[in-house]
Design a protein around this motif. Structure first.
Motif, short mmCIF file in Angstrom:
data_model
loop_
_atom_site.label_atom_id
_atom_site.label_comp_id
_atom_site.label_asym_id
_atom_site.label_seq_id
_atom_site.Cartn_x
_atom_site.Cartn_y
_atom_site.Cartn_z
N VAL A 6 -124.33 -87.87 23.77
CA VAL A 6 -123.38 -87.52 24.53
C VAL A 6 -123.44 -85.60 24.91
O VAL A 6 -123.24 -84.99 23.85
N PRO A 7 -123.87 -85.38 26.07
CA PRO A 7 -124.00 -83.98 26.46
C PRO A 7 -122.76 -83.47 26.79
O PRO A 7 -122.08 -83.80 27.49
N THR A 8 -122.48 -82.25 26.16
CA THR A 8 -121.09 -81.60 26.26
C THR A 8 -121.35 -80.11 26.58
O THR A 8 -122.40 -79.32 26.30
N PHE A 9 -120.39 -79.72 27.61
CA PHE A 9 -119.94 -78.16 27.53
C PHE A 9 -118.60 -78.06 27.96
O PHE A 9 -118.28 -78.75 29.15
N ASN A 10 -118.00 -77.38 27.02
CA ASN A 10 -116.44 -77.35 27.27
C ASN A 10 -115.43 -78.63 27.50
O ASN A 10 -115.13 -78.89 28.44
N GLU A 11 -115.85 -79.64 26.82
CA GLU A 11 -115.24 -80.79 26.66
C GLU A 11 -114.51 -80.88 25.32
O GLU A 11 -114.08 -82.01 24.71
N ALA A 12 -113.58 -79.87 24.86
CA ALA A 12 -113.03 -79.95 23.90
C ALA A 12 -111.48 -80.75 24.10
O ALA A 12 -111.12 -81.59 22.89
N LYS A 13 -111.28 -80.99 25.29
CA LYS A 13 -110.03 -81.77 25.33
C LYS A 13 -110.15 -83.60 25.40
O LYS A 13 -109.51 -84.24 25.27
N ASN A 39 -123.31 -74.92 23.29
CA ASN A 39 -122.80 -73.65 22.65
C ASN A 39 -121.41 -73.18 23.40
O ASN A 39 -121.06 -72.25 23.94
N SER A 40 -120.47 -74.32 23.70
CA SER A 40 -119.21 -74.32 24.48
C SER A 40 -118.43 -73.34 23.99
O SER A 40 -118.02 -73.03 22.79
N PRO A 41 -117.97 -72.35 24.96
CA PRO A 41 -116.83 -71.49 24.63
C PRO A 41 -115.75 -71.74 24.14
O PRO A 41 -115.14 -71.36 23.29
N ASP A 42 -115.35 -73.15 24.29
CA ASP A 42 -113.98 -73.95 24.06
C ASP A 42 -114.42 -74.49 22.51
O ASP A 42 -113.59 -75.17 22.08
N ASN A 43 -115.50 -74.39 21.90
CA ASN A 43 -115.87 -74.86 20.47
C ASN A 43 -115.89 -76.33 20.51
O ASN A 43 -115.41 -76.89 19.60
N THR A 44 -116.17 -77.05 21.58
CA THR A 44 -116.61 -78.44 21.64
C THR A 44 -117.37 -78.96 20.30
O THR A 44 -117.01 -79.94 19.88
N TRP A 45 -118.53 -77.98 20.16
CA TRP A 45 -119.31 -78.44 19.10
C TRP A 45 -118.72 -78.28 17.70
O TRP A 45 -119.06 -79.28 16.96
N LYS A 46 -117.78 -77.49 17.63
CA LYS A 46 -117.09 -77.34 16.18
C LYS A 46 -116.20 -78.40 15.99
O LYS A 46 -116.12 -79.02 14.99
N ILE A 47 -115.46 -78.75 17.14
CA ILE A 47 -114.43 -80.04 17.03
C ILE A 47 -115.09 -81.24 16.58
O ILE A 47 -114.97 -81.95 15.66
N ALA A 48 -116.51 -81.54 17.22
CA ALA A 48 -117.14 -82.61 17.01
C ALA A 48 -117.94 -82.67 15.56
O ALA A 48 -117.58 -83.77 15.02
N LYS A 49 -118.16 -81.53 14.97
CA LYS A 49 -118.52 -81.25 13.83
C LYS A 49 -117.74 -81.55 12.58
O LYS A 49 -117.99 -81.90 11.69
N GLU A 50 -116.30 -81.35 12.96
CA GLU A 50 -115.23 -81.24 11.89
C GLU A 50 -114.74 -82.78 11.83
O GLU A 50 -113.98 -83.09 11.09
N LEU A 51 -115.19 -83.74 12.93
CA LEU A 51 -114.56 -84.99 12.91
C LEU A 51 -115.08 -85.64 11.71
O LEU A 51 -115.99 -85.35 11.09
N PRO A 52 -114.32 -86.74 11.11
CA PRO A 52 -114.53 -87.27 9.56
C PRO A 52 -116.03 -88.00 9.70
O PRO A 52 -116.66 -88.44 10.88
N LYS A 53 -116.59 -88.03 8.70
CA LYS A 53 -118.05 -88.64 8.50
C LYS A 53 -118.07 -90.31 9.07
O LYS A 53 -119.09 -90.51 9.44
N VAL A 57 -120.66 -89.08 13.74
CA VAL A 57 -121.17 -88.18 14.80
C VAL A 57 -122.02 -87.05 14.09
O VAL A 57 -121.98 -86.78 13.16
N ARG A 58 -123.14 -86.88 14.95
CA ARG A 58 -123.95 -85.81 14.67
C ARG A 58 -123.80 -84.78 15.87
O ARG A 58 -123.83 -85.16 16.86
N VAL A 59 -124.00 -83.72 15.21
CA VAL A 59 -124.03 -82.58 16.40
C VAL A 59 -125.13 -81.52 16.39
O VAL A 59 -125.72 -81.04 15.57
N LEU A 60 -125.75 -81.59 17.69
CA LEU A 60 -127.01 -80.59 17.72
C LEU A 60 -126.19 -79.56 18.71
O LEU A 60 -125.89 -79.70 19.97
N ARG A 61 -126.07 -78.35 18.40
CA ARG A 61 -125.57 -77.20 18.91
C ARG A 61 -126.91 -76.39 19.54
O ARG A 61 -127.37 -75.97 18.84
N ARG A 62 -126.67 -76.30 20.82
CA ARG A 62 -127.74 -75.57 21.69
C ARG A 62 -127.47 -73.99 21.79
O ARG A 62 -126.52 -73.85 22.46
N ILE A 63 -128.11 -73.03 21.38
CA ILE A 63 -127.83 -71.83 21.64
C ILE A 63 -128.93 -71.06 22.56
O ILE A 63 -130.17 -71.31 22.26
#
Length: 232
Positions: A6-13, A39-53, A57-63
């Motif tokens: 799932v490629p994401t950029f600013n998909e926090a909602k 590296n979404s400014p709306d912290n999509t990566w953070k929301i995904a990373k904090e989902l229950p195990k 979900v695995r998260v690859l944050r690209r900076i």
């Protein structure tokens, strides 16, 4: 195992809703969801990373990187599954059809299956006229390199060996088309989907993405010509 990129950029909602829907239809499967976030400014990566195990979900944050196609390819590199899929994060693609697509691949119908809006049973909802026109033109431009009716689709699944050794050039946003043309799939089929326009967040498509698509097409035309010359 099935890996869903799932490629994401600013998909926090949207990201949590998508993950929940995938989990619901994949409860009888071994699977992973790989969120590749630029590296979404709306912290999509953070929301995904904090989902229950147990959401798988695995998260690859690209900076310092950007682009849907390159994000998907980076997801491929860490995927553990023997079947790999790609789905947009904006809820435009229906995860509910994934089990049917996976079943068709496992039963040997095809090596790659595209979620298609342009076959019987498929379609679009909520698209303005200019989006339909742009998509139609882009599809016509791809006709010389593929027989697939909906090569613009960003929703597809394939056997992992389809991309082994393939010289993918992740530019633009139509990585599915790139895999159809350059991959090792002996047979590619389409599965009907109803495409729904996003209700949250903003579309990433613009003039830059359209120009990247034209450059991608030029590369695919050349690839097809060289392949024909080699007699393959």
């Amino acid at each position: 195992m099935i890996s869903i990129i799932v490629p994401t950029f600013n998909e926090a909602k949207n990201i949590e809703k998508l993950v929940d829907r995938i989990n619901k239809v994949m409860e009888n499967e071994r699977f992973e969801i790989i969120v590749v976030d630029d590296n979404s400014p709306d912290n999509t990566w953070k929301i995904a990373k904090e989902l229950p195990k147990d959401k798988h979900v695995r998260v690859l944050r690209r900076i310092g990187k950007s682009g849907l196609s390159s994000a998907v390819v980076d997801g491929f590199k860490i995927a553990k599954g023997d079947l790999i899929g790609v789905i947009d994060a904006d809820l435009s693609h229906p995860p509910e059809v994934i089990p049917d697509i996976v079943r068709r691949i496992r039963e040997g119908e095809a090596d790659m299956i595209i979620g298609s809006r342009l076959v019987k049973g498929g379609g679009t909802e909520g698209w303005p006229a200019h989006r339909k026109l742009t998509s139609k033109i882009a599809t016509l431009l791809a006709r010389p390199v593929t027989h697939i009716k909906d090569p613009m689709s960003g929703f597809f699944f394939f056997r992992k060996e389809v991309i082994e050794g393939a010289e993918l050039k992740p530019k633009g946003y139509k990585i599915g088309l790139e895999i159809i043309v350059k991959g090792n799939a002996k047979k590619v089929l389409e599965h009907p989907i109803m495409f729904k326009d996003r209700t949250a967040g903003q579309s990433k498509l613009g003039m830059k993405q359209n120009m990247e698509y034209l450059l991608q097409l030029a590369d695919l035309y050349i690839h097809k010509i060289k392949k024909k010359i080699r007699g393959k």
